[in-house]
Design an enzyme around this catalytic site. Sequence first.
Site, mmCIF file in Angstrom:
data_model
loop_
_atom_site.group_PDB
_atom_site.id
_atom_site.type_symbol
_atom_site.label_atom_id
_atom_site.label_comp_id
_atom_site.label_asym_id
_atom_site.label_seq_id
_atom_site.Cartn_x
_atom_site.Cartn_y
_atom_site.Cartn_z
ATOM 1 N N ASN A 134 0.809 -1.228 0.000
ATOM 2 C CA ASN A 134 0.000 0.000 0.000
ATOM 3 C C ASN A 134 0.844 1.281 0.000
ATOM 4 O O ASN A 134 0.401 2.308 -0.501
ATOM 5 C CB ASN A 134 -1.045 -0.002 1.120
ATOM 6 C CG ASN A 134 -0.444 -0.122 2.488
ATOM 7 O OD1 ASN A 134 0.707 -0.522 2.646
ATOM 8 N ND2 ASN A 134 -1.216 0.199 3.501
ATOM 9 N N LYS A 157 11.790 -8.616 1.336
ATOM 10 C CA LYS A 157 10.823 -9.367 0.527
ATOM 11 C C LYS A 157 9.600 -8.451 0.422
ATOM 12 O O LYS A 157 8.929 -8.181 1.421
ATOM 13 C CB LYS A 157 10.434 -10.685 1.210
ATOM 14 C CG LYS A 157 9.510 -11.540 0.375
ATOM 15 C CD LYS A 157 8.221 -11.863 1.110
ATOM 16 C CE LYS A 157 7.203 -12.490 0.210
ATOM 17 N NZ LYS A 157 6.599 -11.530 -0.757
ATOM 18 N N HIS A 158 9.354 -7.969 -0.771
ATOM 19 C CA HIS A 158 8.225 -7.050 -0.947
ATOM 20 C C HIS A 158 6.984 -7.841 -1.364
ATOM 21 O O HIS A 158 7.064 -9.028 -1.708
ATOM 22 C CB HIS A 158 8.573 -5.988 -1.998
ATOM 23 C CG HIS A 158 8.056 -4.624 -1.630
ATOM 24 N ND1 HIS A 158 6.816 -4.432 -1.062
ATOM 25 C CD2 HIS A 158 8.596 -3.376 -1.752
ATOM 26 C CE1 HIS A 158 6.622 -3.135 -0.837
ATOM 27 N NE2 HIS A 158 7.691 -2.472 -1.237
ATOM 28 N N GLY A 209 2.133 -5.720 7.521
ATOM 29 C CA GLY A 209 1.164 -6.456 6.720
ATOM 30 C C GLY A 209 -0.031 -6.851 7.550
ATOM 31 O O GLY A 209 -0.335 -6.230 8.569
ATOM 32 N N GLU A 231 4.010 -4.583 12.358
ATOM 33 C CA GLU A 231 3.118 -3.435 12.075
ATOM 34 C C GLU A 231 1.944 -4.003 11.305
ATOM 35 O O GLU A 231 2.048 -4.260 10.109
ATOM 36 C CB GLU A 231 3.865 -2.388 11.228
ATOM 37 C CG GLU A 231 5.065 -1.779 11.902
ATOM 38 C CD GLU A 231 4.687 -0.770 12.980
ATOM 39 O OE1 GLU A 231 3.484 -0.509 13.176
ATOM 40 O OE2 GLU A 231 5.604 -0.266 13.647
ATOM 41 N N LEU A 232 0.820 -4.206 11.993
ATOM 42 C CA LEU A 232 -0.274 -4.962 11.370
ATOM 43 C C LEU A 232 -1.475 -4.069 11.082
ATOM 44 O O LEU A 232 -1.341 -2.864 10.972
ATOM 45 C CB LEU A 232 -0.621 -6.148 12.272
ATOM 46 C CG LEU A 232 0.597 -7.014 12.672
ATOM 47 C CD1 LEU A 232 0.195 -8.138 13.596
ATOM 48 C CD2 LEU A 232 1.326 -7.552 11.452
ATOM 49 N N CYS A 265 -3.331 1.468 6.729
ATOM 50 C CA CYS A 265 -3.529 0.822 8.034
ATOM 51 C C CYS A 265 -4.146 1.790 9.030
ATOM 52 O O CYS A 265 -4.979 1.402 9.842
ATOM 53 C CB CYS A 265 -2.213 0.262 8.555
ATOM 54 S SG CYS A 265 -0.888 1.458 8.544
HETATM 55 P P1 NAP Z 1 -0.180 -9.273 3.591
HETATM 56 O O1 NAP Z 1 -0.961 -10.146 2.706
HETATM 57 O O2 NAP Z 1 -0.019 -9.667 4.993
HETATM 58 O O3 NAP Z 1 1.229 -9.068 2.891
HETATM 59 C C1 NAP Z 1 2.248 -8.310 3.489
HETATM 60 C C2 NAP Z 1 3.566 -8.913 3.126
HETATM 61 O O4 NAP Z 1 3.682 -10.170 3.765
HETATM 62 C C3 NAP Z 1 3.743 -9.168 1.633
HETATM 63 O O5 NAP Z 1 5.087 -8.940 1.280
HETATM 64 C C4 NAP Z 1 3.419 -10.657 1.515
HETATM 65 O O6 NAP Z 1 4.028 -11.256 0.408
HETATM 66 C C5 NAP Z 1 4.025 -11.166 2.792
HETATM 67 N N1 NAP Z 1 3.518 -12.446 3.236
HETATM 68 C C6 NAP Z 1 2.238 -12.801 3.454
HETATM 69 N N2 NAP Z 1 2.192 -14.070 3.918
HETATM 70 C C7 NAP Z 1 3.468 -14.511 3.994
HETATM 71 C C8 NAP Z 1 4.067 -15.742 4.374
HETATM 72 N N3 NAP Z 1 3.348 -16.776 4.814
HETATM 73 N N4 NAP Z 1 5.416 -15.844 4.296
HETATM 74 C C9 NAP Z 1 6.158 -14.799 3.855
HETATM 75 N N5 NAP Z 1 5.643 -13.625 3.493
HETATM 76 C C10 NAP Z 1 4.312 -13.477 3.539
HETATM 77 O O7 NAP Z 1 -0.785 -7.813 3.693
HETATM 78 P P2 NAP Z 1 -1.281 -6.912 2.541
HETATM 79 O O8 NAP Z 1 -2.643 -7.344 2.159
HETATM 80 O O9 NAP Z 1 -0.250 -6.834 1.476
HETATM 81 O O10 NAP Z 1 -1.327 -5.489 3.283
HETATM 82 C C11 NAP Z 1 -2.434 -5.036 3.906
HETATM 83 C C12 NAP Z 1 -2.337 -5.193 5.407
HETATM 84 O O11 NAP Z 1 -1.173 -4.544 5.895
HETATM 85 C C13 NAP Z 1 -3.492 -4.518 6.094
HETATM 86 O O12 NAP Z 1 -3.952 -5.325 7.135
HETATM 87 C C14 NAP Z 1 -2.878 -3.236 6.616
HETATM 88 O O13 NAP Z 1 -3.576 -2.673 7.691
HETATM 89 C C15 NAP Z 1 -1.511 -3.694 6.981
HETATM 90 N N6 NAP Z 1 -0.595 -2.560 7.072
HETATM 91 C C16 NAP Z 1 -0.116 -2.199 8.305
HETATM 92 C C17 NAP Z 1 0.720 -1.104 8.441
HETATM 93 C C18 NAP Z 1 1.259 -0.698 9.782
HETATM 94 O O14 NAP Z 1 2.238 0.042 9.826
HETATM 95 N N7 NAP Z 1 0.696 -1.139 10.889
HETATM 96 C C19 NAP Z 1 1.099 -0.375 7.307
HETATM 97 C C20 NAP Z 1 0.591 -0.761 6.075
HETATM 98 C C21 NAP Z 1 -0.247 -1.862 5.978
HETATM 99 P P3 NAP Z 1 3.167 -11.880 -0.809
HETATM 100 O O15 NAP Z 1 2.602 -10.728 -1.539
HETATM 101 O O16 NAP Z 1 4.187 -12.626 -1.584
HETATM 102 O O17 NAP Z 1 2.146 -12.772 -0.187
#
Ligand code: NAP
Length: 461
Positions: A134, A157-158, A209, A231-232, A265
């Site tokens: 995002n 790892k992005h 994430g 940071e979720l 987030c």
């Molecule tokens: P996501 O699906 O959790 O993905 C985030 C990252 O994690 C991606 O690089 C993803 O790679 C990786 N990932 C997911 N599962 C993994 C696994 N089993 N092993 C290794 N890597 C893995 O989250 P998203 O949908 O991209 O982002 C949205 C979420 O992030 C929302 O919940 C948002 O609130 C949160 N967020 C939080 C903050 C904060 O600072 N608190 C800031 C921004 C966003 P892949 O794409 O390869 O799966």
Amino acid sequence: MAYTAINPYTEQVEQEFPNATDAQVDSALDTAHQAFLNWRETDHAQRARLLGAIADLLERDRETYAPVLTADMGKTLVEARAEVDNCVRILRWYAKHASAALAPQVRPSQNYKGGQYQVVPTPVGIIYIVEPWNFPYYQIARVLAPQLAAGNTVILKHASNVPRAAAAWQKLMGEAGAPDGLFTNVFATHAQSARIIADERVRGVALTGSEQAGAIIAGQAAAALKKSTMELGGADALIVLDDANVDLAAKWAANGRHRNAGQVCVSSKRMIVVDAVYDRFVSAYRKNVAALVAGDPRDETTTLAPLSSQAARDELLAQVARAGAAGATVETVDVALPDSGWFFTPVILTDITPDNPAYTEEFFGPVTQLYCVADENEAVAVANSSPYGLGGSVFGADEQRALAVGGRLDTGMVSINRPSLGGADVPFGGTKRSGYGRELTELGLLEFVNLKVIGLGDINA
Ligand code: NAP
């Protein structure tokens, strides 16, 4: 092909990147470790020079870097430029302040010669960072800058849908003169990611994430006895008190909910409004949402961007349908959408009872939850009933009262009379299911250093 750039406005596949081979993962670990052995010996001035050089290039080439974000995940070009600018500020903050923040602290103790000892923040090694789509550059900058300033190296790892942004940052580092291995982007599979975390040269893991990814990655880090920061997600409350400037609240609420197409987030996801001003707030808010302009994200008049992927839109539609099936009232706000692109018509949900799944979920897109409450006590109770605890905001004319209400929110951050403010010089992080640890400022700098205690014994006694 896992790492695929699909333009969210045109819906066309624009570039594909193969997954890393296992040999590339091994090589990334070797190179990052070798780079660490040299980088940890550098002084703060050298590290600051590199951070400054990265910032200067980003600033100079903003019109090259910003469009990559728009093409990869659909944010408006206006927002993409602002993200680049924010990265510049973060890099410069660390270039300027890291040296002081990492200075050894002298503390008193009669056990040591001279009645004092030192706590010296020392680098630890490779920090593995997993980032979401995002804010593709900002998420890198806010972890990379402190780690380089601290003397660590970084493997990234992005998210698989923003590979061009990841590749652009890798190129930026080379141009800025970063030695090989200081920052390495790896198009890793989830299995390779687990292997990286387990490698003994990796000393810390930072994930931004979803909760689901957080639980998996924090578990992998814990199994390897490594520190992690998480940071979720969030479901930030925006509380409107009875003395609030309702028009100001409605303006910022609409902005706080819909910037980055609501995929933030710390978006204001739950509007909690006291009964006395509820009708006025809702009417002004609805008008502001209806005034959003959906269109080509490269167009400077566009204020509502497409969602980042088809899957994101499908999931959000399903979530709204579930909320409606469980009794919520679903109102769509009429905003004309272009023919192509993963746009989402803004939705306002009301009548959300605590047994509705929506009550405890994060909606990652232009979906607003509206709650009418009797008074500030009920507002705080509803706000704190979320499993999340990232940010939040309170609108009220009496700043002391609004601050007091904000102080009762069980979150990592609170802003008064604005949706989540933050900035390059403000710490960022949450509590509860929004994760743990802090990024930015000296708090982010101290997450992955060894706070080493050094004291002299008296050789004459
Ligand atoms: P996501 O699906 O959790 O993905 C985030 C990252 O994690 C991606 O690089 C993803 O790679 C990786 N990932 C997911 N599962 C993994 C696994 N089993 N092993 C290794 N890597 C893995 O989250 P998203 O949908 O991209 O982002 C949205 C979420 O992030 C929302 O919940 C948002 O609130 C949160 N967020 C939080 C903050 C904060 O600072 N608190 C800031 C921004 C966003 P892949 O794409 O390869 O799966």
